[in-house]
Motif scaffolding. Structure first.
Motif, PDB file in Angstrom:
ATOM      1  N   LYS A   2       0.829  -1.203   0.000  1.00  0.00           N
ATOM      2  CA  LYS A   2       0.000   0.000   0.000  1.00  0.00           C
ATOM      3  C   LYS A   2       0.864   1.254   0.000  1.00  0.00           C
ATOM      4  CE  LYS A   2      -3.888  -2.104   2.394  1.00  0.00           C
ATOM      5  NZ  LYS A   2      -4.729  -2.073   3.597  1.00  0.00           N
ATOM      6  N   GLN A   3       0.345   2.302  -0.614  1.00  0.00           N
ATOM      7  CA  GLN A   3       1.016   3.592  -0.735  1.00  0.00           C
ATOM      8  C   GLN A   3       0.249   4.653   0.054  1.00  0.00           C
ATOM      9  OE1 GLN A   3       3.800   3.955  -2.968  1.00  0.00           O
ATOM     10  NE2 GLN A   3       3.662   1.744  -3.005  1.00  0.00           N
ATOM     11  N   GLY A  49       6.249  11.914  15.391  1.00  0.00           N
ATOM     12  CA  GLY A  49       6.163  10.702  14.592  1.00  0.00           C
ATOM     13  C   GLY A  49       7.443   9.923  14.742  1.00  0.00           C
ATOM     14  N   ARG A  50       8.278   9.945  13.681  1.00  0.00           N
ATOM     15  CA  ARG A  50       9.545   9.210  13.689  1.00  0.00           C
ATOM     16  C   ARG A  50       9.338   7.746  14.024  1.00  0.00           C
ATOM     17  NH1 ARG A  50      14.148  13.296  16.061  1.00  0.00           N
ATOM     18  NH2 ARG A  50      13.279  15.160  15.136  1.00  0.00           N
ATOM     19  N   HIS A  51       8.359   7.153  13.334  1.00  0.00           N
ATOM     20  CA  HIS A  51       8.098   5.735  13.540  1.00  0.00           C
ATOM     21  C   HIS A  51       7.312   5.164  12.365  1.00  0.00           C
ATOM     22  CE1 HIS A  51       4.401   7.587  15.280  1.00  0.00           C
ATOM     23  NE2 HIS A  51       3.809   6.550  14.704  1.00  0.00           N
ATOM     24  N   ALA A  52       7.195   3.853  12.365  1.00  0.00           N
ATOM     25  CA  ALA A  52       6.328   3.116  11.443  1.00  0.00           C
ATOM     26  C   ALA A  52       5.546   2.129  12.305  1.00  0.00           C
ATOM     27  CB  ALA A  52       7.149   2.381  10.384  1.00  0.00           C
ATOM     28  N   HIS A  53       4.578   1.481  11.698  1.00  0.00           N
ATOM     29  CA  HIS A  53       3.785   0.474  12.396  1.00  0.00           C
ATOM     30  C   HIS A  53       3.901  -0.859  11.668  1.00  0.00           C
ATOM     31  CE1 HIS A  53       1.686   3.256  15.079  1.00  0.00           C
ATOM     32  NE2 HIS A  53       1.636   4.087  14.047  1.00  0.00           N
ATOM     33  N   TYR A  54       3.789  -1.924  12.428  1.00  0.00           N
ATOM     34  CA  TYR A  54       3.705  -3.252  11.812  1.00  0.00           C
ATOM     35  C   TYR A  54       2.326  -3.457  11.182  1.00  0.00           C
ATOM     36  CZ  TYR A  54       7.997  -4.707  14.198  1.00  0.00           C
ATOM     37  OH  TYR A  54       9.293  -4.828  14.628  1.00  0.00           O
ATOM     38  N   LYS A  55       1.262  -3.039  11.895  1.00  0.00           N
ATOM     39  CA  LYS A  55      -0.103  -3.332  11.451  1.00  0.00           C
ATOM     40  C   LYS A  55      -1.011  -2.118  11.315  1.00  0.00           C
ATOM     41  CE  LYS A  55      -0.112  -7.862  13.715  1.00  0.00           C
ATOM     42  NZ  LYS A  55      -0.745  -8.660  14.770  1.00  0.00           N
ATOM     43  N   THR A  56      -0.836  -1.110  12.135  1.00  0.00           N
ATOM     44  CA  THR A  56      -1.785  -0.005  12.198  1.00  0.00           C
ATOM     45  C   THR A  56      -1.761   0.860  10.941  1.00  0.00           C
ATOM     46  OG1 THR A  56      -1.626   0.069  14.605  1.00  0.00           O
ATOM     47  CG2 THR A  56      -2.501   2.025  13.527  1.00  0.00           C
ATOM     48  N   GLY A  89      -7.438  14.422   4.155  1.00  0.00           N
ATOM     49  CA  GLY A  89      -6.657  13.584   5.053  1.00  0.00           C
ATOM     50  C   GLY A  89      -5.596  12.822   4.283  1.00  0.00           C
ATOM     51  N   LEU A  90      -4.617  12.315   4.988  1.00  0.00           N
ATOM     52  CA  LEU A  90      -3.550  11.523   4.385  1.00  0.00           C
ATOM     53  C   LEU A  90      -3.615  10.107   4.942  1.00  0.00           C
ATOM     54  CD1 LEU A  90      -0.935  11.192   2.695  1.00  0.00           C
ATOM     55  CD2 LEU A  90       0.330  11.903   4.744  1.00  0.00           C
ATOM     56  N   TYR A  91      -3.779   9.141   4.039  1.00  0.00           N
ATOM     57  CA  TYR A  91      -3.722   7.729   4.437  1.00  0.00           C
ATOM     58  C   TYR A  91      -2.252   7.341   4.582  1.00  0.00           C
ATOM     59  CZ  TYR A  91      -3.680   2.671   4.121  1.00  0.00           C
ATOM     60  OH  TYR A  91      -3.449   1.347   4.368  1.00  0.00           O
ATOM     61  N   VAL A  92      -1.900   6.761   5.739  1.00  0.00           N
ATOM     62  CA  VAL A  92      -0.540   6.290   5.998  1.00  0.00           C
ATOM     63  C   VAL A  92      -0.618   4.782   6.261  1.00  0.00           C
ATOM     64  CG1 VAL A  92       1.506   6.495   7.467  1.00  0.00           C
ATOM     65  CG2 VAL A  92       0.114   8.528   6.974  1.00  0.00           C
ATOM     66  N   PRO A  93      -0.051   3.977   5.355  1.00  0.00           N
ATOM     67  CA  PRO A  93      -0.085   2.523   5.546  1.00  0.00           C
ATOM     68  C   PRO A  93       0.870   2.096   6.667  1.00  0.00           C
ATOM     69  CG  PRO A  93       1.193   3.058   3.593  1.00  0.00           C
ATOM     70  CD  PRO A  93       0.627   4.354   4.113  1.00  0.00           C
ATOM     71  N   PRO A  94       0.736   0.866   7.148  1.00  0.00           N
ATOM     72  CA  PRO A  94       1.516   0.434   8.300  1.00  0.00           C
ATOM     73  C   PRO A  94       3.021   0.402   8.078  1.00  0.00           C
ATOM     74  CG  PRO A  94       0.204  -1.377   7.433  1.00  0.00           C
ATOM     75  CD  PRO A  94      -0.191  -0.147   6.698  1.00  0.00           C
ATOM     76  N   HIS A  95       3.479   0.205   6.895  1.00  0.00           N
ATOM     77  CA  HIS A  95       4.908   0.046   6.657  1.00  0.00           C
ATOM     78  C   HIS A  95       5.611   1.351   6.292  1.00  0.00           C
ATOM     79  CE1 HIS A  95       2.746  -0.411   2.876  1.00  0.00           C
ATOM     80  NE2 HIS A  95       3.757   0.257   2.362  1.00  0.00           N
ATOM     81  N   ALA A  96       4.954   2.485   6.457  1.00  0.00           N
ATOM     82  CA  ALA A  96       5.540   3.775   6.085  1.00  0.00           C
ATOM     83  C   ALA A  96       6.136   4.474   7.300  1.00  0.00           C
ATOM     84  CB  ALA A  96       4.481   4.668   5.439  1.00  0.00           C
ATOM     85  N   TRP A  97       7.425   4.743   7.231  1.00  0.00           N
ATOM     86  CA  TRP A  97       8.067   5.591   8.237  1.00  0.00           C
ATOM     87  C   TRP A  97       7.495   6.987   8.031  1.00  0.00           C
ATOM     88  CZ3 TRP A  97      11.164   4.558  12.267  1.00  0.00           C
ATOM     89  CH2 TRP A  97      11.837   5.615  12.864  1.00  0.00           C
ATOM     90  N   HIS A  98       7.102   7.669   9.087  1.00  0.00           N
ATOM     91  CA  HIS A  98       6.522   8.986   8.904  1.00  0.00           C
ATOM     92  C   HIS A  98       6.902   9.950  10.025  1.00  0.00           C
ATOM     93  CE1 HIS A  98       3.569   6.555  11.103  1.00  0.00           C
ATOM     94  NE2 HIS A  98       3.076   7.671  11.589  1.00  0.00           N
TER      95      HIS A  98
END
Length: 134
Positions: A2-3, A49-56, A89-98
């Motif tokens: 996902k993007q 921020g400065r993180h990514a998620h495994y699932k969220t 709004g901005l969709y942020v997938p789980p694997h995106a560092w943000h």
């Protein structure tokens, strides 16, 4: 994979009377919302921020002010989004560092697909690169 992408919520009204944006049953959000939170009074010099998620999965909305969101995907693609319209709004997938940087008056509303779980966070950039190797 996902993007990140922008989501536009309805913008009803006119300049002379103001606007309302609405999402009934959260139809514009591409997941079931299980957590909602907002951030505010963040100093302009702070990068959050400065993180990514495994699932969220998340949708970020600047309901007031301006938020600069930078996303990085596992393949190295970096995108910068300027959120300053409360109907976008901005969709942020789980694997995106943000990361997010805020104007002084910014209020950020976040819709998340899962309840808070510290184990879902990847907080070290090096670990993000290791976990999500392309």
């Amino acid at each position: 994979m996902k993007q990140p992408y922008l989501i536009e919520f309805p913008k009803l009204g006119a300049p002379e009377i103001g606007y309302i944006s609405v999402t009934e049953q959260l139809k514009q959000i591409p997941f079931e919302v299980q957590r909602t939170f907002w951030t505010y009074y963040t100093p302009e010099s702070i990068v959050r921020g400065r993180h990514a998620h495994y699932k969220t999965e998340q949708v970020l909305v600047a309901v007031s002010g301006r938020i600069i969101v930078t996303t990085e995907l596992p393949d190295g693609t970096v995108e910068v989004y300027r959120l300053e319209d409360p109907h976008v709004g901005l969709y942020v997938p789980p694997h995106a560092w943000h990361t997010m940087q805020y104007s002084h008056s910014a209020v950020q509303l976040v819709f998340a697909s899962l309840p808070y779980d510290e184990q879902d966070y990847i907080r070290q950039y090096e670990k993000f690169r290791e976990v999500w190797k392309p």
